[in-house]
Write an enzyme that holds these catalytic residues in place. Structure first.
Site, mmCIF file in Angstrom:
data_model
loop_
_atom_site.group_PDB
_atom_site.id
_atom_site.type_symbol
_atom_site.label_atom_id
_atom_site.label_comp_id
_atom_site.label_asym_id
_atom_site.label_seq_id
_atom_site.Cartn_x
_atom_site.Cartn_y
_atom_site.Cartn_z
ATOM 1 N N ARG A 199 3.560 -11.846 -6.642
ATOM 2 C CA ARG A 199 3.008 -10.249 -6.190
ATOM 3 C C ARG A 199 1.965 -10.445 -7.157
ATOM 4 N NH1 ARG A 199 3.763 -4.836 -5.805
ATOM 5 N NH2 ARG A 199 2.871 -4.359 -4.231
ATOM 6 N N HIS B 155 -4.161 -2.879 -2.580
ATOM 7 C CA HIS B 155 -3.250 -1.756 -3.759
ATOM 8 C C HIS B 155 -4.074 -1.224 -4.235
ATOM 9 C CE1 HIS B 155 -0.146 -2.500 -6.624
ATOM 10 N NE2 HIS B 155 -0.896 -1.712 -7.526
ATOM 11 N N GLU C 10 2.388 1.590 -1.403
ATOM 12 C CA GLU C 10 2.486 2.681 -2.184
ATOM 13 C C GLU C 10 1.548 3.490 -1.342
ATOM 14 O OE1 GLU C 10 3.156 4.093 -5.806
ATOM 15 O OE2 GLU C 10 4.679 1.552 -6.754
ATOM 16 N N ASN D 138 9.416 -0.002 -4.332
ATOM 17 C CA ASN D 138 9.025 0.127 -6.050
ATOM 18 C C ASN D 138 9.453 1.132 -6.132
ATOM 19 O OD1 ASN D 138 6.933 -1.818 -4.799
ATOM 20 N ND2 ASN D 138 5.725 -0.767 -5.455
ATOM 21 N N TYR E 19 10.573 2.895 -10.062
ATOM 22 C CA TYR E 19 10.492 3.439 -11.261
ATOM 23 C C TYR E 19 11.123 4.516 -11.975
ATOM 24 C CZ TYR E 19 6.470 -0.077 -10.859
ATOM 25 O OH TYR E 19 5.919 -0.410 -10.909
ATOM 26 N N GLU F 223 8.166 -3.932 -6.735
ATOM 27 C CA GLU F 223 7.841 -3.346 -8.504
ATOM 28 C C GLU F 223 9.483 -2.847 -8.781
ATOM 29 O OE1 GLU F 223 4.365 -1.316 -8.658
ATOM 30 O OE2 GLU F 223 3.264 -2.512 -7.481
HETATM 31 C C1 GBH Z 1 3.247 1.532 -9.341
HETATM 32 O O1 GBH Z 1 2.309 3.067 -8.670
HETATM 33 C C2 GBH Z 1 1.689 0.593 -8.512
HETATM 34 O O2 GBH Z 1 1.824 0.441 -7.507
HETATM 35 C C3 GBH Z 1 1.398 -0.507 -10.124
HETATM 36 O O3 GBH Z 1 -0.331 -0.244 -9.540
HETATM 37 C C4 GBH Z 1 1.550 0.968 -11.001
HETATM 38 O O4 GBH Z 1 0.619 0.745 -12.189
HETATM 39 C C5 GBH Z 1 2.993 1.130 -11.566
HETATM 40 O O5 GBH Z 1 3.536 1.834 -10.291
HETATM 41 C C6 GBH Z 1 3.021 1.476 -12.428
HETATM 42 O O6 GBH Z 1 2.425 3.217 -12.923
HETATM 43 O O7 GBH Z 1 3.324 11.033 -8.305
HETATM 44 O O8 GBH Z 1 2.863 13.257 -9.317
HETATM 45 O O9 GBH Z 1 4.327 12.645 -9.864
HETATM 46 C C7 GBH Z 1 2.492 4.188 -9.713
HETATM 47 C C8 GBH Z 1 3.342 5.078 -9.515
HETATM 48 C C9 GBH Z 1 2.168 6.972 -10.088
HETATM 49 C C10 GBH Z 1 4.184 7.254 -10.418
HETATM 50 C C11 GBH Z 1 1.999 8.129 -10.521
HETATM 51 C C12 GBH Z 1 4.069 8.431 -10.425
HETATM 52 C C13 GBH Z 1 2.155 10.194 -10.685
HETATM 53 C C14 GBH Z 1 1.856 11.695 -10.115
HETATM 54 N N1 GBH Z 1 2.691 6.290 -10.113
HETATM 55 N N2 GBH Z 1 2.535 9.219 -10.440
HETATM 56 S S1 GBH Z 1 3.399 12.072 -9.550
#
Ligand code: GBH
Length: 517
Positions: free
Chosen positions: A104, A149, A194, A337, A339, A408
């Site tokens: 991707r 993106h 996202e 996605n 995490y 993701e």
């Molecule tokens: C993904 O989103 C992205 O698609 C990717 O590009 C990135 O590298 C990957 O994750 C890893 O970070 O939302 O106020 O708690 C990022 C997701 C963005 C989730 C920032 C947590 C922290 C601020 N993240 N977020 S908040």
């Protein structure tokens, strides 16, 4: 002494795996089904570099980071990143090495259309992306291409970006160019990555570019027109391209799992559900529910608060009946996605919340459990059971018919080749996903690890890492080196099974990070 203990341990593990094989214990016993899509993901701004080469236009991330050099802790930007614009053959080689069938990647809108508009298509960009896609296919790797993106062309950002209703038409134009140029060889598209993170952090807050801080107003405009632009691209593909190109097109949404902070407190249980409705339902309900439109709960909540706050109209725009219809069902799969997990408790207001804001509208305070492993970024903790719960929440809300593709999932740390925490993370999260599939009957068809190699990690610059491969950012060669997690993932893909003992841990880190629910 040490070695005899090891022999005993082996024997114990062997007996465990016998149990597993009988399906009685351990999540490692499930095998990924034939045809399961294993992949790995990246995004243009985070890896390509070559920010101004061969006529590329600027994206808002270029512009923002050049004018805000202190935004990242290491004062870095994506000007060079992993230099994939020049080193794409190295990327393809390591995707191949992982043995995955899918890759991707995203197209940089301003690389392809330097002004953002379709009257000027960059020939070098066409050459570049066609070459990458062709080389992937030659290597038997199926490309999955994201149109957006986060790298909005700066000329459009200057006009309000996603908050400008006309962007829907311009995005459709861009999508048409992409389908025309690459649709003969690209058979899986995702429109947006996202939208929640993008709008919440970039238009509502200032955690991401363009850092507008239009809390409670800008983020809803962004959400609204991103959704409509997605639907426009979907229908364009569906009507004009699908008949000949015969591909699939969907959207990628993100979600944390929302765990009630105190699971016996009804307020916290409600808070968790409210969070999911506001932050995931707002995007998923218009597309994946039978009724369509924003969730009733979200509609009422923002309408009511807006009126109380003295607005004549709701801060959340309304879809016309035609728009509701055009959004409903406008995705061939649910790209997800995921995490991490947050603990949710009810709150009427917090000092850090602006009024109005999406936070205030949501009314939920977020924490993480200090007992959870926290190996990298400040927002990131490891809680594998949340993954299974989230997949089930989505399945219960939107049904089993819609295939879920995990677009993701991966771990944040501060670097190093011996990334045992990442090995554990993939093993544990994949095990939870397998349980969602086999025990709970959720319809998961694919999984993409984030990310192929260390890259520009937005707010964190290069200080936090998500890569399966290490990238040497001190060398102009940007050498890619496999981490233990790459070797482990390759083995999972090869055997279609998780082997928790494949990577032997040194005894100092031998304690398991597994968390049971
Ligand atoms: C993904 O989103 C992205 O698609 C990717 O590009 C990135 O590298 C990957 O994750 C890893 O970070 O939302 O106020 O708690 C990022 C997701 C963005 C989730 C920032 C947590 C922290 C601020 N993240 N977020 S908040």
């Amino acid at each position: 002494m040490a070695s005899s203990r090891k022999v005993v341990l082996r024997a114990v593990l062997a007996s465990l795996s016998v149990l597993s094989a009988r399906g009685e214990s351990g999540p490692g016993n499930y095998t990924f089904p034939d045809g399961f899509m294993f992949g790995v993901a990246t995004a243009a701004y985070q890896i390509e570099g070559a920010w101004n080469e061969d006529g590329k236009g600027e994206s808002m991330w270029d512009t923002f980071l050049h004018s805000h050099p202190y935004y990242t802790p290491d004062h870095s930007n994506g000007d060079v990143a992993a230099d994939s614009y020049h080193k794409y053959m190295d990327d393809i080689a390591i995707v191949k090495e992982l043995g995955v069938e899918y890759y991707r990647l995203s197209i940089s809108w301003p690389r392809l259309l330097p002004n953002g508009t379709d009257n000027n298509i960059s020939k070098s960009a066409v050459r570049y992306y066609r070459k990458v896609i062709k080389e992937l296919i030659n290597a038997n790797i199926i490309p999955v291409v994201t149109l957006f993106h986060w790298d909005m062309p700066t000329p459009f950002m200057d006009l309000g970006g996603w908050a400008n209703p006309q962007i829907v038409n311009y995005f459709r134009d861009y999508a048409r160019v992409a389908f025309n140029l690459f649709g003969d060889v690209v058979k899986i598209w995702t429109t947006m990555n996202e939208p929640h993170q993008h709008c919440y952090n970039g238009y509502g807050g200032d955690y991401f570019a363009p850092a507008i801080k239009s809390h409670g107003v800008g983020e809803y405009l962004c959400i609204h027109y991103m959704l409509l632009a997605h639907a426009a691209a979907y229908h364009l593909y569906d009507e004009e391209f699908r008949p000949t190109q015969k591909g699939k097109i969907g959207i990628t949404l993100d979600a944390f799992w929302a765990k009630p902070k105190n699971s016996s407190n009804p307020d916290d249980i409600e808070a968790a559900e409210r969070y999911l409705q506001m932050h995931l339902g707002t995007f998923a309900h218009p597309i994946f529910s039978k009724q369509g439109d924003y969730p009733e709960f979200v509609r009422n909540r923002v309408d009511t608060l807006s009126l109380h706050q003295g607005y004549t109209r709701s801060r959340l725009p309304y879809f016309t009946p035609e728009e509701v219809i055009s959004l409903r069902g406008s995705s061939d799969f649910f790209g997800l996605n995921h995490y991490t997990t947050f603990l949710m408790s009810s709150s009427n207001s917090e000092e850090s919340w602006a009024v109005p804001s999406m936070d205030y509208d949501t009314g939920v305070k977020l924490d993480q459990d200090p007992k959870w492993l926290k190996p990298g970024s400040d927002w990131f903790s490891v809680y594998p059971p949340g993954f299974r719960k989230l997949i089930n929440w989505i399945t219960n809300k939107y049904g089993k018919e819609i295939p879920i593709i995990i677009t993701e999932n991966g771990l944040s740390d501060f670097g190093g080749i011996n990334d045992y925490a990442r090995v554990d993370y993939y093993n544990e999260y994949l095990a939870q996903m397998l349980q969602a599939m086999y025990v709970d009957g959720c319809n998961i068809q694919g999984y993409f690890a984030w990310t192929l190699m260390d890259d520009f990690e937005w707010k964190d610059g290069y200080t936090s890492k998500f890569g399966l491969y290490h990238v040497d950012f001190n060398s102009t060669k940007r050498t890619r080196t496999p981490k233990l997690s790459a070797i482990n993932y390759r083995e999972i893909v090869r055997t279609k099974k998780i082997n928790f003992d494949f990577i032997e841990k040194p005894s100092s880190s031998a304690q398991s990070n597994r968390i049971k629910d």
